[in-house]
Design a protein around this motif. Structure first.
Motif, PDB file in Angstrom:
ATOM      1  N   ILE A 192      24.046  24.722  -7.722  1.00 18.80           N
ATOM      2  CA  ILE A 192      22.953  23.917  -7.167  1.00 18.80           C
ATOM      3  C   ILE A 192      23.577  22.698  -6.488  1.00 18.80           C
ATOM      4  O   ILE A 192      24.236  21.884  -7.145  1.00 18.80           O
ATOM      5  N   GLY A 193      23.381  22.588  -5.203  1.00 16.91           N
ATOM      6  CA  GLY A 193      23.923  21.464  -4.444  1.00 16.91           C
ATOM      7  C   GLY A 193      22.850  20.444  -4.129  1.00 16.91           C
ATOM      8  O   GLY A 193      21.818  20.782  -3.543  1.00 16.91           O
ATOM      9  N   PHE A 194      23.077  19.190  -4.525  1.00 17.70           N
ATOM     10  CA  PHE A 194      22.143  18.089  -4.248  1.00 17.70           C
ATOM     11  C   PHE A 194      22.751  17.194  -3.173  1.00 17.70           C
ATOM     12  O   PHE A 194      23.808  16.593  -3.384  1.00 17.70           O
ATOM     13  N   HIS A 195      22.087  17.119  -2.026  1.00 17.20           N
ATOM     14  CA  HIS A 195      22.492  16.199  -0.962  1.00 17.20           C
ATOM     15  C   HIS A 195      21.587  14.971  -1.055  1.00 17.20           C
ATOM     16  O   HIS A 195      20.368  15.078  -0.891  1.00 17.20           O
ATOM     17  N   TYR A 207      22.020  35.320  -3.590  1.00 19.13           N
ATOM     18  CA  TYR A 207      21.028  34.804  -2.652  1.00 19.13           C
ATOM     19  C   TYR A 207      21.160  33.285  -2.578  1.00 19.13           C
ATOM     20  O   TYR A 207      21.478  32.626  -3.578  1.00 19.13           O
ATOM     21  N   ASN A 208      20.913  32.755  -1.375  1.00 19.54           N
ATOM     22  CA  ASN A 208      20.952  31.310  -1.150  1.00 19.54           C
ATOM     23  C   ASN A 208      19.570  30.809  -0.754  1.00 19.54           C
ATOM     24  O   ASN A 208      18.901  31.426   0.079  1.00 19.54           O
ATOM     25  N   LEU A 227       0.817  -1.201   0.000  1.00 18.72           N
ATOM     26  CA  LEU A 227       0.000   0.000   0.000  1.00 18.72           C
ATOM     27  C   LEU A 227       0.852   1.252   0.000  1.00 18.72           C
ATOM     28  O   LEU A 227       0.470   2.276  -0.554  1.00 18.72           O
ATOM     29  N   ALA A 228       2.029   1.177   0.604  1.00 20.71           N
ATOM     30  CA  ALA A 228       2.869   2.363   0.707  1.00 20.71           C
ATOM     31  C   ALA A 228       3.394   2.805  -0.634  1.00 20.71           C
ATOM     32  O   ALA A 228       3.834   3.929  -0.795  1.00 20.71           O
ATOM     33  N   VAL A 229       3.362   1.930  -1.623  1.00 26.21           N
ATOM     34  CA  VAL A 229       3.924   2.264  -2.926  1.00 26.21           C
ATOM     35  C   VAL A 229       3.198   3.437  -3.556  1.00 26.21           C
ATOM     36  O   VAL A 229       3.797   4.350  -4.086  1.00 26.21           O
ATOM     37  N   TRP A 230       1.857   3.440  -3.462  1.00 25.80           N
ATOM     38  CA  TRP A 230       1.111   4.494  -4.141  1.00 25.80           C
ATOM     39  C   TRP A 230       0.611   5.586  -3.200  1.00 25.80           C
ATOM     40  O   TRP A 230       0.303   6.691  -3.616  1.00 25.80           O
ATOM     41  N   ILE A 231       0.548   5.289  -1.881  1.00 24.78           N
ATOM     42  CA  ILE A 231       0.014   6.305  -0.978  1.00 24.78           C
ATOM     43  C   ILE A 231       1.106   7.231  -0.454  1.00 24.78           C
ATOM     44  O   ILE A 231       0.873   8.411  -0.247  1.00 24.78           O
ATOM     45  N   LEU A 232       2.307   6.715  -0.269  1.00 21.57           N
ATOM     46  CA  LEU A 232       3.354   7.515   0.340  1.00 21.57           C
ATOM     47  C   LEU A 232       3.938   8.552  -0.610  1.00 21.57           C
ATOM     48  O   LEU A 232       4.663   9.423  -0.190  1.00 21.57           O
ATOM     49  N   GLU A 233       3.677   8.459  -1.899  1.00 22.23           N
ATOM     50  CA  GLU A 233       4.167   9.466  -2.825  1.00 22.23           C
ATOM     51  C   GLU A 233       3.462  10.783  -2.542  1.00 22.23           C
ATOM     52  O   GLU A 233       2.240  10.861  -2.528  1.00 22.23           O
ATOM     53  N   HIS A 234       4.233  11.810  -2.316  1.00 25.54           N
ATOM     54  CA  HIS A 234       3.686  13.116  -1.985  1.00 25.54           C
ATOM     55  C   HIS A 234       3.805  14.010  -3.206  1.00 25.54           C
ATOM     56  O   HIS A 234       4.899  14.404  -3.584  1.00 25.54           O
ATOM     57  N   PRO A 235       2.673  14.341  -3.862  1.00 26.67           N
ATOM     58  CA  PRO A 235       2.748  15.049  -5.127  1.00 26.67           C
ATOM     59  C   PRO A 235       2.917  16.556  -4.997  1.00 26.67           C
ATOM     60  O   PRO A 235       3.040  17.239  -5.999  1.00 26.67           O
ATOM     61  N   SER A 236       2.879  17.084  -3.783  1.00 33.38           N
ATOM     62  CA  SER A 236       2.957  18.528  -3.628  1.00 33.38           C
ATOM     63  C   SER A 236       4.367  19.018  -3.910  1.00 33.38           C
ATOM     64  O   SER A 236       5.348  18.391  -3.517  1.00 33.38           O
ATOM     65  N   ALA A 237       4.464  20.152  -4.583  1.00 36.64           N
ATOM     66  CA  ALA A 237       5.741  20.807  -4.824  1.00 36.64           C
ATOM     67  C   ALA A 237       5.825  22.044  -3.938  1.00 36.64           C
ATOM     68  O   ALA A 237       4.806  22.617  -3.539  1.00 36.64           O
ATOM     69  N   HIS A 238       7.045  22.448  -3.612  1.00 37.76           N
ATOM     70  CA  HIS A 238       7.260  23.608  -2.747  1.00 37.76           C
ATOM     71  C   HIS A 238       7.787  24.759  -3.596  1.00 37.76           C
ATOM     72  O   HIS A 238       8.756  24.608  -4.342  1.00 37.76           O
ATOM     73  N   ARG A 239       7.164  25.900  -3.440  1.00 39.35           N
ATOM     74  CA  ARG A 239       7.473  27.073  -4.246  1.00 39.35           C
ATOM     75  C   ARG A 239       8.027  28.173  -3.347  1.00 39.35           C
ATOM     76  O   ARG A 239       7.564  28.384  -2.234  1.00 39.35           O
ATOM     77  N   PHE A 240       9.039  28.852  -3.885  1.00 37.84           N
ATOM     78  CA  PHE A 240       9.629  29.977  -3.161  1.00 37.84           C
ATOM     79  C   PHE A 240       9.930  31.083  -4.167  1.00 37.84           C
ATOM     80  O   PHE A 240      10.478  30.821  -5.237  1.00 37.84           O
ATOM     81  N   GLU A 241       9.572  32.313  -3.819  1.00 35.59           N
ATOM     82  CA  GLU A 241       9.804  33.460  -4.691  1.00 35.59           C
ATOM     83  C   GLU A 241      10.769  34.431  -4.031  1.00 35.59           C
ATOM     84  O   GLU A 241      10.735  34.629  -2.810  1.00 35.59           O
ATOM     85  N   MET A 242      11.604  35.035  -4.851  1.00 30.36           N
ATOM     86  CA  MET A 242      12.592  35.976  -4.364  1.00 30.36           C
ATOM     87  C   MET A 242      12.693  37.137  -5.346  1.00 30.36           C
ATOM     88  O   MET A 242      12.691  36.932  -6.566  1.00 30.36           O
ATOM     89  N   VAL A 243      12.730  38.355  -4.834  1.00 26.15           N
ATOM     90  CA  VAL A 243      12.823  39.560  -5.666  1.00 26.15           C
ATOM     91  C   VAL A 243      14.240  40.111  -5.588  1.00 26.15           C
ATOM     92  O   VAL A 243      14.779  40.326  -4.491  1.00 26.15           O
ATOM     93  N   VAL A 278      20.559  26.185  -3.423  1.00 28.03           N
ATOM     94  CA  VAL A 278      20.745  26.965  -4.649  1.00 28.03           C
ATOM     95  C   VAL A 278      21.412  28.286  -4.295  1.00 28.03           C
ATOM     96  O   VAL A 278      20.942  28.992  -3.387  1.00 28.03           O
ATOM     97  N   GLN A 279      22.481  28.621  -5.002  1.00 27.36           N
ATOM     98  CA  GLN A 279      23.174  29.897  -4.839  1.00 27.36           C
ATOM     99  C   GLN A 279      23.001  30.713  -6.113  1.00 27.36           C
ATOM    100  O   GLN A 279      23.494  30.332  -7.177  1.00 27.36           O
TER     101      GLN A 279
END
Length: 648
Positions: free
Chosen positions: A297-300, A220-221, A196-212, A238-239
């Motif tokens: 862009i650093g990927f950990h 900016y970091n 059951l965890a295969v299809w339910i645990l996937e979290h489809p929400s994306a996180h958005r951040f805006e910077m001026v 992200v730098q």
């Protein structure tokens, strides 16, 4: 019986709660599948999408498949796509599926084995169009859509010209919270019902951040927010350089969108995969390319073995608007460790790291194979000569280190002999032969490691336990020849460990080099980690420590002050103690190819170098006029150690 029944009832109870709670929630995903019956001639895909939350229709006729409607929040699109470019006009019936992810504003059409991204993934903050329900059906026709299904539930077997689905606007945050709550509930039964965890645990929400970016912008970091329910917390940093402000002419708003576990980004990948983390960076209504200073862009991420290559890649939606195509253009890869990759890119789009699932190709494979074969052949002959030499010396000397040197020479001779013929046996005998040859090669390698470890331990005994007698020869033989067979026998019983493995040359990956060794399977990788990669660091580190101890103990002797004797002794001991295997840990950076060649030369020639060392020491002893004891000619350290202790 009762505990098992109780467990089953508990699982059923949790499932009932989970499903009953989910029945009152909004449906956040939608998929519609069917078979398109078309006529002869040119076929096309017509896409007409606009923003809003009204309805979406999937229609088909003799020559076209159409997707029309208003369900997207940001995506607007009108395209007529000829399907003959993708080889999809050669069959009478075409199966297709339409997938809608409201939380990502993502719409994908799967036509046979081709995927078309109609709306790219994004992060939404306002209203989402969810709960798509079936509207009024269109009339039947000879050409159209047959066997229509929603979430694999059959609607009708009839051939209809169109299907209409009505949407309902839902607050995106509310919908995302519902998905998160469903994931939390699923964790209650994750250990018991993992499917059951295969299809339910996937979290489809994306996180958005805006910077001026203001006038005095100096960089900016940004760091991706944490994700709940993830065992290993991977992050993206992200730098943004000041050069982005200069390149942006119309607007100063930079949008960052962080995605996780989105199946869309893995489309069409077989021998490689994209990391679970993807970031989109863009300046609204502008195309940014060729920045004078790159974005960092650093990927950990999880640990990636060094045998698996990784490259920073990007998906340019301007060049490939329909299909996800990851390219390395415009990005430089810097590996900061096994779990950290830094990307330097000169443009803005979607970014991630492409990881090769199979071991990376080997450059200069022909040259390395030739060197190894030549070194192994010479080492086999040298080890045979050394065995004869040591046997003759053992008749005239009671030196206890001679049986240890003999054991090492025998194991090295066996190892080099098998390695010399492994390529031939793999091509001639195949899997049936390589299953046994690979096991024998692994045994000989572990046996060589064991005898090198015995050399280290014996030298330690001679330095610090001179007054105590050394263990008997039968003990050394048990450790050097019998003990290495134990893990090999266990792995043979486990099965699917030894066989044919392929080494890919970087100049022609279609023509791999075959050899008998461990297979390219998960079980074989675990076996390699628990045997070879566990023993090797211990052997190398202990060998280096023993070299330093030997040098400290006997550096005051007059003969050791002569450069050639000191060089030959330390160099010979390094072969005995397996320190040259430590070069395998230095295979990275700009000198990786040089280290690879040096390691190949030294390790394949160990038998020859070891034999050369014994003969040179014996020759120098004879030149010096001999000694009362003939044991020093064996190159052992016992006499040197005893003389050092007497001086002290």
């Amino acid at each position: 019986m009762e505990p098992r029944l109780t467990d089953n009832l508990r699982v059923v109870f949790i499932l009932v709660i989970l499903l009953s709670s989910g029945s009152s929630e909004n449906e956040w995903d939608f998929n519609f599948c069917g078979t398109w019956l078309h006529g002869n001639g040119s076929l096309s895909l017509i896409v007409n999408l606009s923003t809003g939350c009204n309805e979406i229709s999937v229609s088909a006729n003799q020559s076209s498949l159409s997707i029309n409607g208003q369900i997207t929040s940001q995506c607007r699109r009108y395209d007529v796509i000829p399907l003959e470019e993708f080889g999809l006009d050669t069959v009478k019936e075409i199966n297709f599926c339409l997938y809608w992810e409201p939380l990502l504003d993502q719409l994908k059409l799967q036509v046979r084995d081709k995927s078309f991204t109609l709306c790219w993934p994004a992060s939404l903050q306002g209203s989402c169009c969810a709960d798509l329900s079936q509207g009024p059906n269109k009339p039947e026709a000879p050409y159209g859509i047959v066997n229509g299904t929603i979430s694999y539930d059959m609607i009708t077997y009839k051939t209809l010209t169109a299907y209409v689905f009505l949407g309902m606007p839902v607050n995106c945050k509310t919908l995302c919270d519902q998905v998160s709550q469903r994931s939390t509930q699923t964790n209650m039964i994750e250990d018991t019902v993992k499917s059951l965890a295969v299809w339910i645990l996937e979290h489809p929400s994306a996180h958005r951040f805006e910077m001026v970016m203001k006038e005095d912008f100096i960089g900016y970091n940004v760091t991706s927010p944490p994700t709940q329910g993830v065992h290993f917390e991977s992050t993206i940093t992200v730098q943004i350089p000041p050069a982005l402000k200069q390149a942006a002419n119309k607007t100063s708003k930079v949008v960052f969108t962080f995605f996780k576990n989105n199946f869309l980004f893995q489309e069409g990948l077989q021998e490689v995969r994209i990391l679970d983390d993807v970031v989109e960076i863009n300046v609204e209504n502008e195309v940014i390319t060729n920045l004078s200073e790159p974005i960092r862009i650093g990927f950990h991420h999880d640990v990636i073995p060094k045998t698996h290559s990784r490259k920073c890649v990007s998906w340019d939606t301007r060049k490939d608007p329909l299909q996800v195509t990851w390219l390395m253009d415009g990005c430089e890869t810097r590996q900061q460790g096994a779990n950290h990759t830094e990307c330097l890119c000169n443009h803005l789009t979607y970014f991630s790291v492409l990881v090769q699932l199979e071991p990376r190709p080997v450059c200069h494979l022909l040259a390395l194979t030739t060197i190894t074969s030549l070194g192994c052949a010479v080492s086999v002959i040298s080890c045979v000569a050394l065995i004869i030499f040591l046997n003759r010396k053992s008749m005239r000397s009671k030196e206890q280190s001679i049986p240890i040197h003999l054991g090492l020479a025998v194991s090295l001779a066996f190892l080099n002999l098998l390695f010399f013929f492994t390529g031939v046996l793999a091509n001639m005998g195949g899997e049936s032969v390589c299953a046994w040859v690979g096991a024998a090669l692994h045994y000989s390698l572990l046996s060589s490691f064991a005898w090198m470890g015995i050399e280290v331990f014996h030298t330690f005994w001679l330095i610090y336990m001179v007054s105590r007698p050394s263990p008997k020869t039968c003990v050394w033989n048990l450790v050097g020849f019998v003990l290495p067979a134990v893990p090999v026998i266990i792995l043979v019983r486990v099965g699917d460990i030894y066989g044919v493995t392929k080494v890919l040359p970087c100049d022609d990956t279609s023509n791999p080099y075959q050899m008998c060794w461990m297979k390219d399977t998960y079980k074989a990788l675990l076996a390699h980690c628990f045997t070879n990669t566990t023993i090797l660091p211990i052997l190398v580190s202990s060998g280096i420590v023993m070299l330093l101890l030997v040098y400290r103990e006997i550096r005051t002797r007059d003969k050791w002050r002569q450069n050639r004797v000191a060089f030959l002794s330390i160099w010979g001991l390094s072969i005995l103690f397996g320190a040259t295997w430590g070069l395998n840990f230095l295979d990275f950076g700009p000198l990786s190819e040089f280290i690879l060649f040096l390691s190949c030369i030294l390790n394949s020639s160990q038998g020859f170098l070891l034999t050369l060392r014994f003969y040179m020491l014996d020759w120098m002893r004879k030149q010096a006029g001999g000694s009362a004891s003939g044991s020093s000619s064996t190159g052992s350290t016992r006499q040197h150690m005893l003389q050092t202790q007497e001086k002290n």
